[in-house]
Design a protein around this motif. Structure first.
Motif, short mmCIF file in Angstrom:
data_model
loop_
_atom_site.label_atom_id
_atom_site.label_comp_id
_atom_site.label_asym_id
_atom_site.label_seq_id
_atom_site.Cartn_x
_atom_site.Cartn_y
_atom_site.Cartn_z
N GLU A 12 12.79 -17.89 -61.76
CA GLU A 12 13.75 -18.68 -62.69
C GLU A 12 14.51 -18.12 -63.75
OE1 GLU A 12 11.92 -22.58 -64.21
OE2 GLU A 12 11.42 -23.08 -61.97
N VAL A 13 13.62 -17.27 -64.35
CA VAL A 13 14.04 -16.49 -65.46
C VAL A 13 15.22 -15.50 -64.91
CG1 VAL A 13 13.56 -14.56 -67.23
CG2 VAL A 13 12.02 -16.39 -66.92
N ILE A 14 14.89 -14.94 -63.68
CA ILE A 14 15.92 -13.99 -62.99
C ILE A 14 16.99 -14.97 -62.70
CG2 ILE A 14 16.16 -12.46 -61.34
CD1 ILE A 14 14.14 -11.36 -63.28
N GLY A 15 16.92 -16.04 -62.12
CA GLY A 15 18.05 -16.98 -61.93
C GLY A 15 18.98 -17.20 -63.13
N ARG A 16 18.36 -17.57 -64.30
CA ARG A 16 19.13 -18.02 -65.18
C ARG A 16 19.99 -16.53 -65.92
NH1 ARG A 16 14.17 -20.86 -66.93
NH2 ARG A 16 13.63 -19.12 -68.20
N LEU A 17 19.05 -15.31 -65.99
CA LEU A 17 19.93 -14.22 -66.34
C LEU A 17 21.12 -13.92 -65.49
CD1 LEU A 17 16.71 -11.97 -67.44
CD2 LEU A 17 18.43 -13.35 -68.76
N GLN A 18 20.94 -14.09 -63.93
CA GLN A 18 21.83 -13.86 -63.07
C GLN A 18 23.13 -14.50 -63.57
OE1 GLN A 18 19.04 -14.19 -59.40
NE2 GLN A 18 21.21 -13.74 -58.77
N GLN A 19 22.85 -15.96 -63.76
CA GLN A 19 24.00 -17.02 -63.83
C GLN A 19 24.72 -16.69 -65.39
OE1 GLN A 19 22.01 -20.97 -63.97
NE2 GLN A 19 23.07 -21.22 -61.86
N LYS A 20 23.75 -16.28 -66.35
CA LYS A 20 24.45 -15.98 -67.91
C LYS A 20 25.11 -14.96 -67.73
CE LYS A 20 24.23 -17.55 -72.13
NZ LYS A 20 23.92 -18.92 -72.51
N LEU A 21 24.59 -13.73 -67.03
CA LEU A 21 25.20 -12.58 -67.11
C LEU A 21 26.24 -12.08 -65.87
CD1 LEU A 21 22.03 -10.45 -68.00
CD2 LEU A 21 23.74 -11.06 -69.56
N GLY A 22 26.05 -13.04 -65.06
CA GLY A 22 27.03 -12.73 -63.87
C GLY A 22 26.84 -11.38 -62.85
N LYS A 23 25.47 -11.36 -62.78
CA LYS A 23 24.93 -10.17 -62.05
C LYS A 23 24.22 -10.51 -60.78
CE LYS A 23 25.99 -7.30 -65.58
NZ LYS A 23 27.02 -6.41 -65.48
N SER A 24 23.96 -9.91 -60.09
CA SER A 24 22.97 -10.01 -58.63
C SER A 24 21.74 -9.92 -59.32
CB SER A 24 23.38 -9.19 -57.81
OG SER A 24 23.07 -7.80 -57.98
N LYS A 25 20.93 -10.47 -58.19
CA LYS A 25 19.36 -10.33 -58.55
C LYS A 25 18.93 -8.92 -58.72
CE LYS A 25 15.06 -12.15 -56.91
NZ LYS A 25 14.37 -12.93 -55.98
N GLU A 26 19.51 -8.26 -57.97
CA GLU A 26 19.14 -6.66 -58.08
C GLU A 26 19.75 -5.93 -59.35
OE1 GLU A 26 20.50 -7.86 -55.26
OE2 GLU A 26 18.78 -7.98 -54.19
N GLU A 27 20.82 -6.30 -59.70
CA GLU A 27 21.49 -5.84 -60.96
C GLU A 27 20.39 -6.29 -62.32
OE1 GLU A 27 26.21 -5.46 -60.27
OE2 GLU A 27 25.25 -7.59 -60.37
N VAL A 28 19.99 -7.29 -62.24
CA VAL A 28 19.15 -8.20 -63.25
C VAL A 28 17.93 -7.29 -63.41
CG1 VAL A 28 17.83 -9.98 -64.07
CG2 VAL A 28 20.14 -10.21 -63.40
N HIS A 29 17.33 -7.08 -62.12
CA HIS A 29 16.03 -6.28 -62.00
C HIS A 29 16.35 -4.94 -62.56
CE1 HIS A 29 13.08 -8.90 -60.08
NE2 HIS A 29 14.02 -9.24 -59.52
N LYS A 30 17.45 -4.25 -62.38
CA LYS A 30 17.77 -2.81 -62.88
C LYS A 30 18.00 -2.79 -64.33
CE LYS A 30 20.55 1.34 -62.25
NZ LYS A 30 19.76 1.93 -63.01
N ILE A 31 18.60 -3.96 -64.69
CA ILE A 31 18.75 -3.99 -66.49
C ILE A 31 17.37 -4.02 -66.82
CG2 ILE A 31 19.56 -5.69 -68.22
CD1 ILE A 31 21.95 -6.49 -66.24
N ILE A 32 16.44 -4.92 -66.63
CA ILE A 32 15.19 -5.19 -67.02
C ILE A 32 14.51 -3.72 -66.90
CG2 ILE A 32 13.10 -6.06 -66.80
CD1 ILE A 32 14.59 -8.83 -66.04
N SER A 33 14.50 -3.18 -65.65
CA SER A 33 13.70 -1.81 -65.58
C SER A 33 14.31 -0.63 -66.42
CB SER A 33 13.84 -1.22 -64.11
OG SER A 33 13.16 -2.14 -63.22
N ASP A 34 15.64 -0.76 -66.80
CA ASP A 34 16.15 0.27 -67.59
C ASP A 34 15.68 0.06 -68.90
OD1 ASP A 34 17.29 1.52 -65.41
OD2 ASP A 34 19.54 0.89 -65.64
N LEU A 35 15.43 -1.01 -69.61
CA LEU A 35 14.95 -1.31 -70.79
C LEU A 35 13.68 -0.51 -71.18
CD1 LEU A 35 15.96 -5.20 -71.23
CD2 LEU A 35 17.09 -3.15 -71.95
#
Length: 61
Positions: free
Chosen positions: A38-61
């Motif tokens: 659900e968190v990943i889905g909310r971030l996808q919607q809010k940021l306009g990114k794919s699931k993989e992009e969201v995971h990469k953003i989190i990993s890069d932090l």
């Protein structure tokens, strides 16, 4: 970064995400046990990114 690492560092990650993406709210970043998708889905919607992009953003932090 796997789900266990994310859960353990979520407060720190949440702060970094809010700094990087000012449009994110506490509600967007609410992390509940067993609701990781659900968190990943909310971030996808809010940021306009794919699931993989969201995971990469989190990993890069």
């Amino acid at each position: 970064m796997n789900i266990t690492e994310i859960k353990g560092n979520w407060n720190e990650l949440k702060g970094k995400l809010k700094q990087k993406y000012a449009t994110l709210t506490d509600d967007d970043l609410m992390f509940a046990e067993g609701k990781e998708d659900e968190v990943i889905g909310r971030l996808q919607q809010k940021l306009g990114k794919s699931k993989e992009e969201v995971h990469k953003i989190i990993s890069d932090l």
